[in-house]
Design a protein around this motif. Structure first.
Motif, PDB file in Angstrom:
ATOM      1  N   LYS A 232       0.836  -1.212   0.000  1.00 49.77           N
ATOM      2  CA  LYS A 232       0.000   0.000   0.000  1.00 49.77           C
ATOM      3  C   LYS A 232       0.869   1.258   0.000  1.00 49.77           C
ATOM      4  CE  LYS A 232      -3.999  -2.055   2.322  1.00 49.77           C
ATOM      5  NZ  LYS A 232      -5.017  -1.954   1.257  1.00 49.77           N
ATOM      6  N   LEU A 233       1.953   1.238   0.771  1.00 47.77           N
ATOM      7  CA  LEU A 233       2.818   2.414   0.836  1.00 47.77           C
ATOM      8  C   LEU A 233       3.581   2.603  -0.475  1.00 47.77           C
ATOM      9  CD1 LEU A 233       4.143   2.241   4.513  1.00 47.77           C
ATOM     10  CD2 LEU A 233       2.403   3.753   3.580  1.00 47.77           C
ATOM     11  N   ALA A 234       3.947   1.489  -1.111  1.00 50.26           N
ATOM     12  CA  ALA A 234       4.681   1.587  -2.383  1.00 50.26           C
ATOM     13  C   ALA A 234       3.833   2.327  -3.419  1.00 50.26           C
ATOM     14  CB  ALA A 234       5.049   0.196  -2.879  1.00 50.26           C
ATOM     15  N   ARG A 235       2.511   2.071  -3.397  1.00 49.73           N
ATOM     16  CA  ARG A 235       1.622   2.769  -4.327  1.00 49.73           C
ATOM     17  C   ARG A 235       1.650   4.280  -4.092  1.00 49.73           C
ATOM     18  NH1 ARG A 235      -2.974  -0.749  -2.878  1.00 49.73           N
ATOM     19  NH2 ARG A 235      -2.044  -2.753  -3.401  1.00 49.73           N
ATOM     20  N   LYS A 236       1.964   4.674  -2.850  1.00 53.78           N
ATOM     21  CA  LYS A 236       2.042   6.115  -2.541  1.00 53.78           C
ATOM     22  C   LYS A 236       3.488   6.597  -2.547  1.00 53.78           C
ATOM     23  CE  LYS A 236      -2.309   6.051  -0.187  1.00 53.78           C
ATOM     24  NZ  LYS A 236      -3.100   6.033   1.026  1.00 53.78           N
ATOM     25  N   ARG A 237       4.393   5.764  -3.085  1.00 49.87           N
ATOM     26  CA  ARG A 237       5.822   6.094  -3.186  1.00 49.87           C
ATOM     27  C   ARG A 237       6.438   6.423  -1.843  1.00 49.87           C
ATOM     28  NH1 ARG A 237       6.801   8.481  -8.982  1.00 49.87           N
ATOM     29  NH2 ARG A 237       8.855   7.880  -8.314  1.00 49.87           N
ATOM     30  N   ILE A 238       5.997   5.668  -0.815  1.00 45.55           N
ATOM     31  CA  ILE A 238       6.609   5.827   0.507  1.00 45.55           C
ATOM     32  C   ILE A 238       7.422   4.568   0.794  1.00 45.55           C
ATOM     33  CG2 ILE A 238       6.165   6.081   2.988  1.00 45.55           C
ATOM     34  CD1 ILE A 238       3.590   7.593   2.239  1.00 45.55           C
ATOM     35  N   THR A 239       8.712   4.760   1.072  1.00 48.19           N
ATOM     36  CA  THR A 239       9.609   3.612   1.294  1.00 48.19           C
ATOM     37  C   THR A 239       9.322   2.978   2.650  1.00 48.19           C
ATOM     38  OG1 THR A 239      11.196   5.258   1.995  1.00 48.19           O
ATOM     39  CG2 THR A 239      11.507   4.311  -0.189  1.00 48.19           C
ATOM     40  N   PHE A 240       9.399   1.638   2.698  1.00 48.29           N
ATOM     41  CA  PHE A 240       9.032   0.895   3.910  1.00 48.29           C
ATOM     42  C   PHE A 240      10.053  -0.206   4.163  1.00 48.29           C
ATOM     43  CE2 PHE A 240       7.230  -2.908   5.766  1.00 48.29           C
ATOM     44  CZ  PHE A 240       6.561  -2.429   6.879  1.00 48.29           C
ATOM     45  N   HIS A 241      10.300  -0.497   5.436  1.00 50.52           N
ATOM     46  CA  HIS A 241      11.077  -1.683   5.820  1.00 50.52           C
ATOM     47  C   HIS A 241      10.573  -2.155   7.175  1.00 50.52           C
ATOM     48  CE1 HIS A 241      14.426  -4.419   6.435  1.00 50.52           C
ATOM     49  NE2 HIS A 241      14.747  -4.212   5.174  1.00 50.52           N
ATOM     50  N   GLU A 242      10.686  -3.458   7.412  1.00 43.52           N
ATOM     51  CA  GLU A 242      10.399  -3.926   8.774  1.00 43.52           C
ATOM     52  C   GLU A 242      11.367  -3.212   9.723  1.00 43.52           C
ATOM     53  OE1 GLU A 242      10.023  -8.139   9.335  1.00 43.52           O
ATOM     54  OE2 GLU A 242       9.946  -7.928  11.523  1.00 43.52           O
ATOM     55  N   TYR A 243      10.891  -2.884  10.896  1.00 40.35           N
ATOM     56  CA  TYR A 243      11.674  -2.094  11.839  1.00 40.35           C
ATOM     57  C   TYR A 243      12.908  -2.862  12.317  1.00 40.35           C
ATOM     58  CZ  TYR A 243      12.832   0.620  16.026  1.00 40.35           C
ATOM     59  OH  TYR A 243      13.482   1.350  16.981  1.00 40.35           O
ATOM     60  N   LEU A 244      14.062  -2.204  12.217  1.00 40.68           N
ATOM     61  CA  LEU A 244      15.325  -2.803  12.641  1.00 40.68           C
ATOM     62  C   LEU A 244      15.968  -1.901  13.686  1.00 40.68           C
ATOM     63  CD1 LEU A 244      16.717  -3.623   9.093  1.00 40.68           C
ATOM     64  CD2 LEU A 244      15.632  -5.239  10.671  1.00 40.68           C
ATOM     65  N   VAL A 245      16.684  -2.527  14.593  1.00 39.25           N
ATOM     66  CA  VAL A 245      17.353  -1.771  15.649  1.00 39.25           C
ATOM     67  C   VAL A 245      18.829  -2.090  15.606  1.00 39.25           C
ATOM     68  CG1 VAL A 245      17.601  -1.516  18.149  1.00 39.25           C
ATOM     69  CG2 VAL A 245      15.339  -1.777  17.155  1.00 39.25           C
ATOM     70  N   SER A 246      19.671  -1.079  15.704  1.00 42.07           N
ATOM     71  CA  SER A 246      21.090  -1.393  15.856  1.00 42.07           C
ATOM     72  C   SER A 246      21.445  -1.232  17.329  1.00 42.07           C
ATOM     73  CB  SER A 246      21.958  -0.530  14.955  1.00 42.07           C
ATOM     74  OG  SER A 246      21.813   0.806  15.304  1.00 42.07           O
ATOM     75  N   ASP A 247      22.299  -2.112  17.801  1.00 39.33           N
ATOM     76  CA  ASP A 247      22.676  -2.125  19.208  1.00 39.33           C
ATOM     77  C   ASP A 247      24.155  -2.492  19.278  1.00 39.33           C
ATOM     78  OD1 ASP A 247      22.475  -2.019  21.939  1.00 39.33           O
ATOM     79  OD2 ASP A 247      20.769  -3.384  22.095  1.00 39.33           O
ATOM     80  N   VAL A 248      24.738  -2.300  20.451  1.00 39.04           N
ATOM     81  CA  VAL A 248      26.146  -2.655  20.624  1.00 39.04           C
ATOM     82  C   VAL A 248      26.273  -4.173  20.545  1.00 39.04           C
ATOM     83  CG1 VAL A 248      28.131  -2.466  22.173  1.00 39.04           C
ATOM     84  CG2 VAL A 248      26.410  -0.643  22.104  1.00 39.04           C
ATOM     85  N   LEU A 249      27.207  -4.654  19.740  1.00 43.28           N
ATOM     86  CA  LEU A 249      27.378  -6.095  19.536  1.00 43.28           C
ATOM     87  C   LEU A 249      27.620  -6.793  20.879  1.00 43.28           C
ATOM     88  CD1 LEU A 249      27.666  -8.363  17.383  1.00 43.28           C
ATOM     89  CD2 LEU A 249      30.104  -7.891  17.358  1.00 43.28           C
ATOM     90  N   GLY A 250      26.838  -7.847  21.114  1.00 41.87           N
ATOM     91  CA  GLY A 250      27.012  -8.619  22.348  1.00 41.87           C
ATOM     92  C   GLY A 250      26.302  -8.024  23.547  1.00 41.87           C
ATOM     93  N   LEU A 251      25.542  -6.962  23.318  1.00 39.43           N
ATOM     94  CA  LEU A 251      24.843  -6.313  24.437  1.00 39.43           C
ATOM     95  C   LEU A 251      23.383  -6.099  24.048  1.00 39.43           C
ATOM     96  CD1 LEU A 251      26.804  -3.298  25.904  1.00 39.43           C
ATOM     97  CD2 LEU A 251      25.576  -4.995  27.191  1.00 39.43           C
ATOM     98  N   ASP A 252      22.494  -6.087  25.035  1.00 33.73           N
ATOM     99  CA  ASP A 252      21.110  -5.701  24.777  1.00 33.73           C
ATOM    100  C   ASP A 252      20.826  -4.488  25.636  1.00 33.73           C
ATOM    101  OD1 ASP A 252      18.484  -5.376  24.353  1.00 33.73           O
ATOM    102  OD2 ASP A 252      17.859  -7.378  24.979  1.00 33.73           O
ATOM    103  N   THR A 253      20.729  -3.333  24.998  1.00 32.81           N
ATOM    104  CA  THR A 253      20.538  -2.107  25.771  1.00 32.81           C
ATOM    105  C   THR A 253      19.067  -1.707  25.849  1.00 32.81           C
ATOM    106  OG1 THR A 253      20.937  -0.828  23.785  1.00 32.81           O
ATOM    107  CG2 THR A 253      22.829  -1.201  25.199  1.00 32.81           C
ATOM    108  N   SER A 254      18.170  -2.646  25.500  1.00 32.29           N
ATOM    109  CA  SER A 254      16.764  -2.265  25.424  1.00 32.29           C
ATOM    110  C   SER A 254      16.067  -2.205  26.780  1.00 32.29           C
ATOM    111  CB  SER A 254      16.020  -3.236  24.503  1.00 32.29           C
ATOM    112  OG  SER A 254      16.278  -4.555  24.898  1.00 32.29           O
ATOM    113  N   SER A 255      16.771  -2.553  27.859  1.00 29.85           N
ATOM    114  CA  SER A 255      16.123  -2.538  29.176  1.00 29.85           C
ATOM    115  C   SER A 255      15.827  -1.124  29.644  1.00 29.85           C
ATOM    116  CB  SER A 255      17.037  -3.211  30.203  1.00 29.85           C
ATOM    117  OG  SER A 255      18.198  -2.418  30.379  1.00 29.85           O
ATOM    118  N   GLY A 256      16.558  -0.145  29.096  1.00 31.24           N
ATOM    119  CA  GLY A 256      16.390   1.228  29.563  1.00 31.24           C
ATOM    120  C   GLY A 256      17.382   1.583  30.649  1.00 31.24           C
TER     121      GLY A 256
END
Ligand code: ZN
Length: 561
Positions: A232-256
């Motif tokens: 649907k977004l492509a028809r409106k020329r809006i680029t889309f990707h599944e959400y990706l997160v970059s984080d420090v390798l070997g660490l999970d900083t998502s706890s806050g």
């Protein structure tokens, strides 16, 4: 022209004029009124919703909560917009033959386009071209989850809380309100709206990734819903990707947790987080089709209109996708929710609860190629349509216009540290329930905020339970983190319970959530937060006892009213 023709023409003109004036009366959002020259604030939102609700009976506005009153910051209402074709607002009156979708905007106050897009969505559902969707879906919107964060254009709320790291401990009034709304209405689909940095992909949507949430929800989200949104977004020329997160390798900083000194390390890329402290997995854990939308943003007023547009189109696409397959979505979610209750009753050894998870590589897809922007040294004049070399004439017809932002070219970026999979690292068998001593009322209060059913002992009783004796403990470096090491020895005990002790059964919709919150070795648990003081000393028993099989105890619902 005959008299009859003249009358017909007059009627037609009259109809056109009234249609145009009606269209003109459709209220503008506060941001549209201001031509996107400023962010709309609490008062603008309240006024706008008042006008809409007065005019369009399909919209009902309710108060879902109120920010905490602190010095210089009077309490502000947190609005819930209920959009239903039947013009009702009470949960019991909702037409449950339609899926219910909950939108949550601006938990992070400086992600302003989330709120502006939510207001536009509300308006277009109540009075605009999205109105027919209400024949297929019920819609709930919390358009401004963090009014003071919006006001100061900061991520946190008025007491410095990052609300999207607060969905386990529920300290914030806003997170409590979100879970209150979820528990009352039990929507089948939820989406939490955010902004990230500027990105080639203007809209990113992520789905659930915690392994306790049934795999079919992740598969359906990825293979059906996200695919359709992308189309649907492509028809409106809006680029889309599944959400990706970059984080420090070997660490999970998502706890806050506040962590320092990690920035020099190599980075990795993954699909968002498995943590239950965010607005997506924390609602997904009830077997919900739960999403996060992240709009690309430069966080400035100059880009407010365009980024609001991207967010709006992403939300609109999701709603249309749900409205195109309501029966399928209802069946999927309902069957999983019913089946979870059965699994909680059976407690099968091959159906454990996952307490620790790790992001891992996929041998089938060792790296990921993404499109990205790269800054150029001068303005881009166009794109060559033909091969040329030095000394050749460059003609007007050799160059195609460049559609992208000036001075940003699009490149292919290869991500070598790509960790798309999640693997379980520690599981426990499903218990029947847990015993929480009367002295630990603060834990019970959090469970109640989660909408979980807690019972209390009317009189003393003996119970067979598992106590966790602590063998080794290395405490966490920071608040919000599980202990670095916690080795426990489970022991079968007969525990004398006293009047006022609490029991929480796992046979309830929160069957997956409860062990994650209460087990000592959980990476998602209450043990992570210093305020609960749950980390035991070596030799001591962990404060919460695990009950393996159903028991008969003198129990009544605690605050069950
Ligand atoms: Zn955010």
């Amino acid at each position: 022209m005959t008299y009859r023709k003249k009358v017909c023409l007059l009627i037609l003109v009259g109809w056109l004029v009234s249609a145009i004036s009606l269209a003109a009366q459709v209220p503008k959002t506060p941001a549209e009124e201001a031509r996107y020259t400023r962010y709309s604030q609490y008062q603008d939102v309240a006024r706008f919703l008042s006008v809409l609700a007065a005019r369009y009976p399909v919209l009902k506005v309710k108060i879902a909560g109120r920010t905490r009153e602190v010095e210089n910051y009077p309490g502000r209402d947190l609005f819930l917009c209920v959009l239903a074709e039947e013009g009702i607002s009470e949960p019991a009156a909702l037409n449950r033959n339609k899926p219910t979708v909950l939108f949550i905007a601006s938990q992070h106050g400086n992600e302003q386009s989330a709120k502006e897009a939510a207001l536009r969505l509300i308006r277009d559902l109540a009075a605009g071209d999205l109105r027919p969707l209400l024949k297929k879906v019920n819609v709930l919107v919390i358009p401004q989850a963090n009014p003071y964060g919006n006001y100061f254009d900061i991520r946190q709320n008025e007491i410095g809380l990052d609300l999207n790291r607060d969905h386990v401990k529920l300290e914030g009034e806003s997170t409590r309100a979100i879970h209150g709304v979820f528990n009352l209405y039990r929507p089948e689909v939820t989406i939490d709206i955010h902004e990230k940095g500027d990105d080639y992909y203007r809209v990113s949507v992520g789905c659930v990734s915690n392994l306790n949430i049934h795999q079919s929800l992740q598969d359906y989200s990825r293979n059906t819903i996200l695919k359709e949104i992308e189309k649907k977004l492509a028809r409106k020329r809006i680029t889309f990707h599944e959400y990706l997160v970059s984080d420090v390798l070997g660490l999970d900083t998502s706890s806050g947790a506040m962590m320092t000194g990690e920035s020099a390390r190599e980075m990795m890329l993954r699909f968002s987080t498995t943590d239950l402290n965010d607005g997506r997995n924390s609602l997904g854990i009830y077997e919900t089709l739960s999403f996060i939308q992240e709009g690309a943003s430069r966080h400035d007023l100059a880009s407010l209109e365009v980024r609001t547009g991207w967010q709006y189109e992403g939300l609109r696409a999701l709603l249309e996708v749900v409205a195109e397959r309501p029966a399928e979505i209802l069946r999927l979610v309902r069957e999983l929710r019913t089946s979870l209750l059965t699994r909680a009753r059976l407690r099968s050894s091959d159906d454990p609860v996952h307490l620790k998870m790790a992001y891992v590589r996929d041998p089938e897809q060792p790296q990921l190629v993404l499109k990205a922007f790269e800054r150029t040294s001068s303005n881009i004049r166009g794109i060559l349509k033909v091969d040329k070399k030095a000394g050749d004439y460059l003609l007007a017809e050799d160059v195609a216009p460049y559609q992208g932002p000036t001075r940003l070219k699009v490149i292919d970026r290869v991500e070598k540290n790509w960790f798309p999979l999640v693997e379980s690292r520690l599981t426990v068998r499903r218990p029947a329930g847990y015993v929480i001593p009367a002295e630990r009322l603060e834990l019970v209060e959090v469970l109640l905020q989660h909408g979980l059913r807690v019972q209390v002992l009317e009189k003393a009783a003996l119970v067979e339970a598992t106590g966790y004796r602590t063998i080794e403990v290395v405490p966490a470096r920071a608040d919000y983190l599980a202990p670095e090491k916690l080795e426990v020895q489970p022991e079968q005990l007969k525990i004398p319970l006293k009047r006022g002790d609490f029991y929480i059964s796992c046979e309830q919709p929160g069957a997956n959530l409860i062990p994650c919150l209460l087990e000592p070795q959980s990476d998602y648990g209450l043990i992570r937060y210093f305020r609960f003081n749950l980390v035991p000393a070596v030799g001591d028993y962990y404060a919460i006892y695990r009950v393996e099989a159903p028991v008969t105890l003198p129990l009544v619902d605690y605050k069950g009213w």
